[in-house]
Design a protein around this motif. Structure first.
Motif, PDB file in Angstrom:
ATOM      1  N   ALA A 108     111.728  55.683  67.127  1.00  0.00           N
ATOM      2  CA  ALA A 108     112.049  54.350  66.617  1.00  0.00           C
ATOM      3  C   ALA A 108     111.118  53.280  67.178  1.00  0.00           C
ATOM      4  O   ALA A 108     110.798  52.311  66.487  1.00  0.00           O
ATOM      5  N   GLN A 109     110.688  53.435  68.440  1.00  0.00           N
ATOM      6  CA  GLN A 109     109.779  52.443  69.006  1.00  0.00           C
ATOM      7  C   GLN A 109     108.424  52.476  68.296  1.00  0.00           C
ATOM      8  O   GLN A 109     107.849  51.442  67.976  1.00  0.00           O
ATOM      9  N   GLU A 110     107.932  53.665  68.026  1.00  0.00           N
ATOM     10  CA  GLU A 110     106.661  53.782  67.313  1.00  0.00           C
ATOM     11  C   GLU A 110     106.798  53.325  65.868  1.00  0.00           C
ATOM     12  O   GLU A 110     105.844  52.760  65.301  1.00  0.00           O
ATOM     13  N   PHE A 136     104.605  50.395  64.180  1.00  0.00           N
ATOM     14  CA  PHE A 136     103.882  50.659  62.937  1.00  0.00           C
ATOM     15  C   PHE A 136     104.219  49.638  61.859  1.00  0.00           C
ATOM     16  O   PHE A 136     103.332  49.028  61.246  1.00  0.00           O
ATOM     17  N   LEU A 137     105.515  49.443  61.609  1.00  0.00           N
ATOM     18  CA  LEU A 137     105.911  48.527  60.538  1.00  0.00           C
ATOM     19  C   LEU A 137     105.617  47.075  60.895  1.00  0.00           C
ATOM     20  O   LEU A 137     105.232  46.285  60.021  1.00  0.00           O
ATOM     21  N   THR A 138     105.793  46.709  62.156  1.00  0.00           N
ATOM     22  CA  THR A 138     105.477  45.335  62.552  1.00  0.00           C
ATOM     23  C   THR A 138     104.004  45.058  62.309  1.00  0.00           C
ATOM     24  O   THR A 138     103.632  43.978  61.824  1.00  0.00           O
ATOM     25  N   SER A 139     103.160  46.019  62.615  1.00  0.00           N
ATOM     26  CA  SER A 139     101.732  45.848  62.393  1.00  0.00           C
ATOM     27  C   SER A 139     101.398  45.812  60.907  1.00  0.00           C
ATOM     28  O   SER A 139     100.629  44.949  60.456  1.00  0.00           O
ATOM     29  N   ARG A 140     101.975  46.698  60.122  1.00  0.00           N
ATOM     30  CA  ARG A 140     101.636  46.779  58.702  1.00  0.00           C
ATOM     31  C   ARG A 140     102.217  45.638  57.896  1.00  0.00           C
ATOM     32  O   ARG A 140     101.594  45.157  56.938  1.00  0.00           O
ATOM     33  N   LEU A 141     103.417  45.179  58.262  1.00  0.00           N
ATOM     34  CA  LEU A 141     104.077  44.125  57.489  1.00  0.00           C
ATOM     35  C   LEU A 141     103.768  42.730  58.009  1.00  0.00           C
ATOM     36  O   LEU A 141     103.992  41.735  57.310  1.00  0.00           O
ATOM     37  N   LEU A 151     115.204  45.542  58.873  1.00  0.00           N
ATOM     38  CA  LEU A 151     114.285  44.663  58.160  1.00  0.00           C
ATOM     39  C   LEU A 151     114.986  43.339  57.893  1.00  0.00           C
ATOM     40  O   LEU A 151     116.127  43.320  57.409  1.00  0.00           O
ATOM     41  N   SER A 152     114.328  42.240  58.204  1.00  0.00           N
ATOM     42  CA  SER A 152     114.927  40.916  58.038  1.00  0.00           C
ATOM     43  C   SER A 152     114.487  40.290  56.717  1.00  0.00           C
ATOM     44  O   SER A 152     113.294  40.213  56.420  1.00  0.00           O
ATOM     45  N   THR A 153     115.457  39.834  55.928  1.00  0.00           N
ATOM     46  CA  THR A 153     115.116  39.173  54.678  1.00  0.00           C
ATOM     47  C   THR A 153     114.495  37.800  54.930  1.00  0.00           C
ATOM     48  O   THR A 153     113.701  37.316  54.129  1.00  0.00           O
ATOM     49  N   GLY A 154     114.836  37.157  56.064  1.00  0.00           N
ATOM     50  CA  GLY A 154     114.233  35.875  56.380  1.00  0.00           C
ATOM     51  C   GLY A 154     112.733  35.975  56.524  1.00  0.00           C
ATOM     52  O   GLY A 154     111.983  35.086  56.076  1.00  0.00           O
ATOM     53  N   HIS A 155     112.249  37.071  57.114  1.00  0.00           N
ATOM     54  CA  HIS A 155     110.810  37.261  57.250  1.00  0.00           C
ATOM     55  C   HIS A 155     110.144  37.464  55.891  1.00  0.00           C
ATOM     56  O   HIS A 155     108.998  37.063  55.686  1.00  0.00           O
ATOM     57  N   LEU A 202     105.931  45.366  51.371  1.00  0.00           N
ATOM     58  CA  LEU A 202     106.919  46.327  51.867  1.00  0.00           C
ATOM     59  C   LEU A 202     106.958  47.565  50.981  1.00  0.00           C
ATOM     60  O   LEU A 202     106.931  48.706  51.473  1.00  0.00           O
ATOM     61  N   THR A 203     106.994  47.357  49.668  1.00  0.00           N
ATOM     62  CA  THR A 203     107.039  48.477  48.732  1.00  0.00           C
ATOM     63  C   THR A 203     105.802  49.344  48.859  1.00  0.00           C
ATOM     64  O   THR A 203     105.874  50.585  48.836  1.00  0.00           O
TER      65      THR A 203
END
Length: 414
Positions: free
Chosen positions: A330-332, A336-341, A362-366, A396-397
């Motif tokens: 989960a940490q990786e 990964f997603l923080t970097s890509r998104l 995943l936050s909808t506010g972001h 995201l998609t």
């Protein structure tokens, strides 16, 4: 994958914040806070008369009649949970997963926090049989479970506990003599209130439930810390209220007077506040549905979001594609997603979930772009179709679809 910022992993101070709404502050709230900005005298611990009276009205409108001497306010729900945990003593039980800020405060006080599995229908509420088994096991090992924290409208899973599931859990907790803290921060963000029945545990077990609500959930900006707690009636509730005020006093945990004025105004639910809340809930519900479709369409798993400003996704079915990118826990996955998104995507381990499970909130506010860019969201008749919102959803998609396609290529031939 290589972690470039090892200091940003694990410690509580790097945990996820409460999801914001991505909208500018309501002008009427700003006006109230500004008008009170010259109040230099500290308000009383537990909140002043106006704030507590407003909280009473708020809960009474929700079927929970409340007296002002059974209300306490603090600068955020964490301060109230610390005070409640210290006042009640004993060990703490929480669902798995749960809000990221629940368990650290028990550990801060030297109290064990035991996670209990949730039922298939929802998060936020322990499975009643798992709860009974956990309580008995903890006691057999010399523990002293006294407090159960739960949430009917849940962060992180964005689900609402069905009344029948909640009732069974409350009965199990009552049979074991537990006190319940019901975190109802997100109760006013239910996406389809006409189709979703939300009940508070305080309606089922009025003598043993303290309700806590952080106003950043639906009424105030996240940067204006204010929360309120409703204590049970009777001698037990009176004694607990007094002990909590003692702890808050020791912490000097007071709501700043300008924020208290804004909180009292918001709890009164005047027209501008209710209109903004309805618009925000509708917007986040639409974006959450789109994010859910992206996750499920890519082969991931997620319960349909019912409340709040987030989505809890399980990307376990895409494990092979993620492993090829160096993602094994989960940490990786968070990295990964923080970097890509380009936005925070906290892993499930932040919420007490298993580190090895590939889950993420995943936050909808972001996806909306942030508070500074939110004025056009309010001016648009169809804000979810604005270019920057569409770009965020497409991003995201795209990330998820790439993982799906890679996972399919890696499947062995049949």
């Amino acid at each position: 994958m290589r972690r470039t910022d090892p200091e940003g992993h694990g410690p509580v101070r790097y945990g996820p914040v409460l999801p914001g709404d991505g909208l500018p502050v309501l002008p009427e709230l700003t006006a109230v806070l500004s008008a009170a900005a010259d109040r230099t005298v500290q308000g009383p611990v537990g909140g002043g008369t106006d704030l507590r009276d407003a909280a009473c009205g708020y809960w009474t409108r929700r079927g929970l009649p409340t007296a002002p001497d059974r209300v306490a306010a603090a600068p955020g729900a964490p301060a109230l949970l610390v005070a409640l945990t210290a006042a009640l003593g004993g060990d703490v039980l929480v669902p798995r997963p749960c809000a990221a800020w629940w368990a650290p405060y028990a550990r801060l006080l030297g109290r064990p926090a035991f996670h209990v599995a949730t039922p298939a229908e929802c998060g936020g509420v322990p499975d009643p049989y798992a709860l009974l088994e956990t309580v008995r096991r903890v006691r057999a090992e010399g523990g002293d479970p006294r407090l159960l924290v739960l949430s009917v409208a849940d962060d992180p899973t964005a689900t609402v506990a069905p009344p029948e599931v909640l009732h069974e859990t409350v009965e199990a907790a009552a049979a074991e003599g537990l006190h319940l803290v019901s975190d109802e921060t997100w109760r006013d963000t239910v996406h389809t209130p006409q189709a979703t029945m939300l009940l508070s545990p305080a309606e089922m077990l009025p003598g043993r439930v303290t309700v806590v609500s952080d106003l950043a959930g639906a009424l105030l900006p996240t940067g204006w810390p204010a929360a309120v707690a409703r204590f049970p009636a009777g001698d037990g509730g009176e004694a607990l209220h007094a002990r909590v005020l003692d702890v808050l006093t020791a912490l000097d945990a007071r709501v700043a007077e300008p924020v208290a004025a804004a909180a009292a105004y918001a709890l009164g639910e005047p027209g501008p506040v209710t209109a903004r809340r309805a618009a925000s809930v509708a917007l986040h519900a639409r974006v959450a549905r789109a994010a859910h479709s992206a996750v499920v369409g890519a082969g991931g798993l997620a319960r349909p979001p019912q409340a709040g400003r987030h989505l809890y996704a399980d990307l376990g079915p895409l494990r092979s594609a993620l492993a090829a990118r160096g993602v094994g826990d989960a940490q990786e996955l968070e990295d990964f997603l923080t970097s890509r998104l380009g936005t925070a995507a906290p892993g499930g381990h932040r919420f007490g979930d298993d580190l090895g499970a590939l889950r993420v909130r995943l936050s909808t506010g972001h996806l909306l772009g942030g508070d500074e860019e939110g004025a056009d969201l309010l001016a648009s008749a169809r804000p979810w179709e604005l270019p920057r919102v569409q770009r965020a959803l497409i991003s995201l998609t795209s990330v998820l679809d790439d993982l799906r396609d890679d996972a399919q290529r890696r499947e062995p031939p049949r």
